[in-house]
Scaffold this motif. Structure first.
Motif, PDB file in Angstrom:
ATOM      1  N   GLY A  33      91.689  29.364  -1.415  1.00 55.47           N
ATOM      2  CA  GLY A  33      91.246  28.139  -0.755  1.00 55.47           C
ATOM      3  C   GLY A  33      92.236  27.668   0.296  1.00 55.47           C
ATOM      4  N   PHE A  34      93.516  27.704  -0.036  1.00 54.95           N
ATOM      5  CA  PHE A  34      94.539  27.297   0.927  1.00 54.95           C
ATOM      6  C   PHE A  34      94.541  28.232   2.137  1.00 54.95           C
ATOM      7  CE2 PHE A  34      98.826  27.230   2.683  1.00 54.95           C
ATOM      8  CZ  PHE A  34      99.025  25.862   2.841  1.00 54.95           C
ATOM      9  N   GLY A  35      94.373  29.525   1.887  1.00 54.43           N
ATOM     10  CA  GLY A  35      94.335  30.491   2.992  1.00 54.43           C
ATOM     11  C   GLY A  35      93.162  30.245   3.931  1.00 54.43           C
ATOM     12  N   ILE A  36      92.007  29.968   3.359  1.00 58.10           N
ATOM     13  CA  ILE A  36      90.835  29.667   4.188  1.00 58.10           C
ATOM     14  C   ILE A  36      91.077  28.385   4.980  1.00 58.10           C
ATOM     15  CG2 ILE A  36      88.406  28.964   4.115  1.00 58.10           C
ATOM     16  CD1 ILE A  36      88.102  30.872   1.702  1.00 58.10           C
ATOM     17  N   GLY A  37      91.616  27.374   4.318  1.00 61.43           N
ATOM     18  CA  GLY A  37      91.911  26.117   5.005  1.00 61.43           C
ATOM     19  C   GLY A  37      92.940  26.291   6.106  1.00 61.43           C
ATOM     20  N   TYR A  38      93.933  27.116   5.859  1.00 64.25           N
ATOM     21  CA  TYR A  38      94.962  27.382   6.869  1.00 64.25           C
ATOM     22  C   TYR A  38      94.340  28.031   8.106  1.00 64.25           C
ATOM     23  CZ  TYR A  38      99.343  29.020   8.900  1.00 64.25           C
ATOM     24  OH  TYR A  38     100.396  29.243   9.742  1.00 64.25           O
ATOM     25  N   GLY A  39      93.474  28.999   7.868  1.00 60.18           N
ATOM     26  CA  GLY A  39      92.806  29.666   8.987  1.00 60.18           C
ATOM     27  C   GLY A  39      91.907  28.720   9.768  1.00 60.18           C
ATOM     28  N   LEU A  40      91.164  27.898   9.051  1.00 56.18           N
ATOM     29  CA  LEU A  40      90.288  26.944   9.736  1.00 56.18           C
ATOM     30  C   LEU A  40      91.088  25.887  10.491  1.00 56.18           C
ATOM     31  CD1 LEU A  40      87.408  26.407   7.156  1.00 56.18           C
ATOM     32  CD2 LEU A  40      87.280  27.543   9.371  1.00 56.18           C
ATOM     33  N   ASP A  41      92.193  25.440   9.907  1.00 60.64           N
ATOM     34  CA  ASP A  41      93.033  24.464  10.601  1.00 60.64           C
ATOM     35  C   ASP A  41      93.612  25.044  11.885  1.00 60.64           C
ATOM     36  OD1 ASP A  41      92.679  22.300   8.939  1.00 60.64           O
ATOM     37  OD2 ASP A  41      94.456  22.714   7.716  1.00 60.64           O
ATOM     38  N   TRP A  43      92.290  27.433  13.666  1.00 60.26           N
ATOM     39  CA  TRP A  43      91.196  27.689  14.596  1.00 60.26           C
ATOM     40  C   TRP A  43      90.627  26.395  15.176  1.00 60.26           C
ATOM     41  CZ3 TRP A  43      85.543  28.417  13.112  1.00 60.26           C
ATOM     42  CH2 TRP A  43      84.794  28.876  14.197  1.00 60.26           C
ATOM     43  N   LEU A  44      90.442  25.379  14.320  1.00 61.89           N
ATOM     44  CA  LEU A  44      89.794  24.139  14.748  1.00 61.89           C
ATOM     45  C   LEU A  44      90.780  23.015  15.063  1.00 61.89           C
ATOM     46  CD1 LEU A  44      86.903  24.108  12.120  1.00 61.89           C
ATOM     47  CD2 LEU A  44      86.784  24.843  14.505  1.00 61.89           C
ATOM     48  N   ASP A  45      92.065  23.248  14.861  1.00 58.35           N
ATOM     49  CA  ASP A  45      93.116  22.255  15.095  1.00 58.35           C
ATOM     50  C   ASP A  45      92.837  20.959  14.321  1.00 58.35           C
ATOM     51  OD1 ASP A  45      95.561  21.509  16.183  1.00 58.35           O
ATOM     52  OD2 ASP A  45      94.601  20.476  17.876  1.00 58.35           O
ATOM     53  N   THR A  46      92.616  21.113  13.018  1.00 55.38           N
ATOM     54  CA  THR A  46      92.316  19.966  12.150  1.00 55.38           C
ATOM     55  C   THR A  46      93.388  19.777  11.084  1.00 55.38           C
ATOM     56  OG1 THR A  46      90.982  21.401  10.749  1.00 55.38           O
ATOM     57  CG2 THR A  46      89.824  20.145  12.446  1.00 55.38           C
ATOM     58  N   ASP A  47      94.599  20.223  11.371  1.00 56.53           N
ATOM     59  CA  ASP A  47      95.693  20.186  10.402  1.00 56.53           C
ATOM     60  C   ASP A  47      95.882  18.792   9.838  1.00 56.53           C
ATOM     61  OD1 ASP A  47      97.724  21.617   9.089  1.00 56.53           O
ATOM     62  OD2 ASP A  47      99.234  20.811  10.447  1.00 56.53           O
ATOM     63  N   PRO A  48      96.025  18.547   8.596  1.00 51.28           N
ATOM     64  CA  PRO A  48      96.070  19.346   7.370  1.00 51.28           C
ATOM     65  C   PRO A  48      94.774  19.299   6.575  1.00 51.28           C
ATOM     66  CG  PRO A  48      96.963  17.217   6.848  1.00 51.28           C
ATOM     67  CD  PRO A  48      96.515  17.184   8.308  1.00 51.28           C
ATOM     68  N   TRP A  49      93.694  18.805   7.161  1.00 48.24           N
ATOM     69  CA  TRP A  49      92.485  18.526   6.384  1.00 48.24           C
ATOM     70  C   TRP A  49      91.813  19.778   5.833  1.00 48.24           C
ATOM     71  CZ3 TRP A  49      92.897  13.995   4.769  1.00 48.24           C
ATOM     72  CH2 TRP A  49      93.484  13.016   5.553  1.00 48.24           C
ATOM     73  N   GLY A  50      91.789  20.838   6.575  1.00 52.12           N
ATOM     74  CA  GLY A  50      91.177  22.074   6.085  1.00 52.12           C
ATOM     75  C   GLY A  50      91.934  22.641   4.898  1.00 52.12           C
ATOM     76  N   LEU A  52      93.876  21.008   2.814  1.00 52.52           N
ATOM     77  CA  LEU A  52      93.714  20.112   1.669  1.00 52.52           C
ATOM     78  C   LEU A  52      92.336  20.272   1.032  1.00 52.52           C
ATOM     79  CD1 LEU A  52      94.925  17.819  -0.026  1.00 52.52           C
ATOM     80  CD2 LEU A  52      93.948  16.223   1.624  1.00 52.52           C
ATOM     81  N   LEU A  53      91.307  20.258   1.857  1.00 50.33           N
ATOM     82  CA  LEU A  53      89.942  20.358   1.341  1.00 50.33           C
ATOM     83  C   LEU A  53      89.713  21.685   0.617  1.00 50.33           C
ATOM     84  CD1 LEU A  53      87.043  19.232   1.158  1.00 50.33           C
ATOM     85  CD2 LEU A  53      86.597  20.421   3.316  1.00 50.33           C
ATOM     86  N   PHE A  54      90.075  22.779   1.259  1.00 52.67           N
ATOM     87  CA  PHE A  54      89.810  24.077   0.644  1.00 52.67           C
ATOM     88  C   PHE A  54      90.757  24.375  -0.513  1.00 52.67           C
ATOM     89  CE2 PHE A  54      87.245  24.590   4.394  1.00 52.67           C
ATOM     90  CZ  PHE A  54      86.154  25.284   3.897  1.00 52.67           C
ATOM     91  N   PHE A  55      91.944  23.795  -0.510  1.00 56.60           N
ATOM     92  CA  PHE A  55      92.829  23.920  -1.667  1.00 56.60           C
ATOM     93  C   PHE A  55      92.192  23.250  -2.883  1.00 56.60           C
ATOM     94  CE2 PHE A  55      96.460  22.365  -4.241  1.00 56.60           C
ATOM     95  CZ  PHE A  55      97.013  23.589  -4.577  1.00 56.60           C
ATOM     96  N   LEU A  56      91.632  22.060  -2.680  1.00 55.67           N
ATOM     97  CA  LEU A  56      90.959  21.360  -3.781  1.00 55.67           C
ATOM     98  C   LEU A  56      89.716  22.120  -4.245  1.00 55.67           C
ATOM     99  CD1 LEU A  56      91.315  17.657  -2.598  1.00 55.67           C
ATOM    100  CD2 LEU A  56      92.591  18.829  -4.404  1.00 55.67           C
TER     101      LEU A  56
END
Length: 93
Positions: A33-41, A43-50, A52-56
């Motif tokens: 989940g964290f890896g997916i969120g890191y990649g999305l952040d 790509w989409l420049d939404t740090d740290p929300w992706g 956090l969301l995908f980690f949860l």
């Protein structure tokens, strides 16, 4: 007698492998989940929300997998106990 010993050994190894899988689920879900969120952040420049969301979401997925594995293990243990009890009550030939 020897077959019973081998069955006990196999049962112990199965329990050990199931325990290892449960631990793996607890760790791998949040990491993925964290890896997916890191990649999305990135790509989409939404740090740290992706992250956090995908980690949860990964934590929830990990615990859901642990719940499923544990429920399956308990069912298997109950079936073995029931099966073992019926064999003990059989009259000897």
């Amino acid at each position: 007698m020897f077959k019973d010993f081998l069955k006990q050994q196999q049962s112990g190894l199965e329990a050990l492998s199931t325990t290892g899988i449960i631990g793996l689920h607890l760790v791998s879900g949040p990491l993925v989940g964290f890896g997916i969120g890191y990649g999305l952040d990135a790509w989409l420049d939404t740090d740290p929300w992706g992250k956090l969301l995908f980690f949860l979401i990964g934590i929830v997925a990990g615990f859901l997998n642990v719940y499923r594995d544990t429920r399956q293990l308990v069912k298997k243990m109950d079936a073995e106990t029931l099966h073992k009890g019926t064999h003990e009550n059989k009259p000897a030939d």
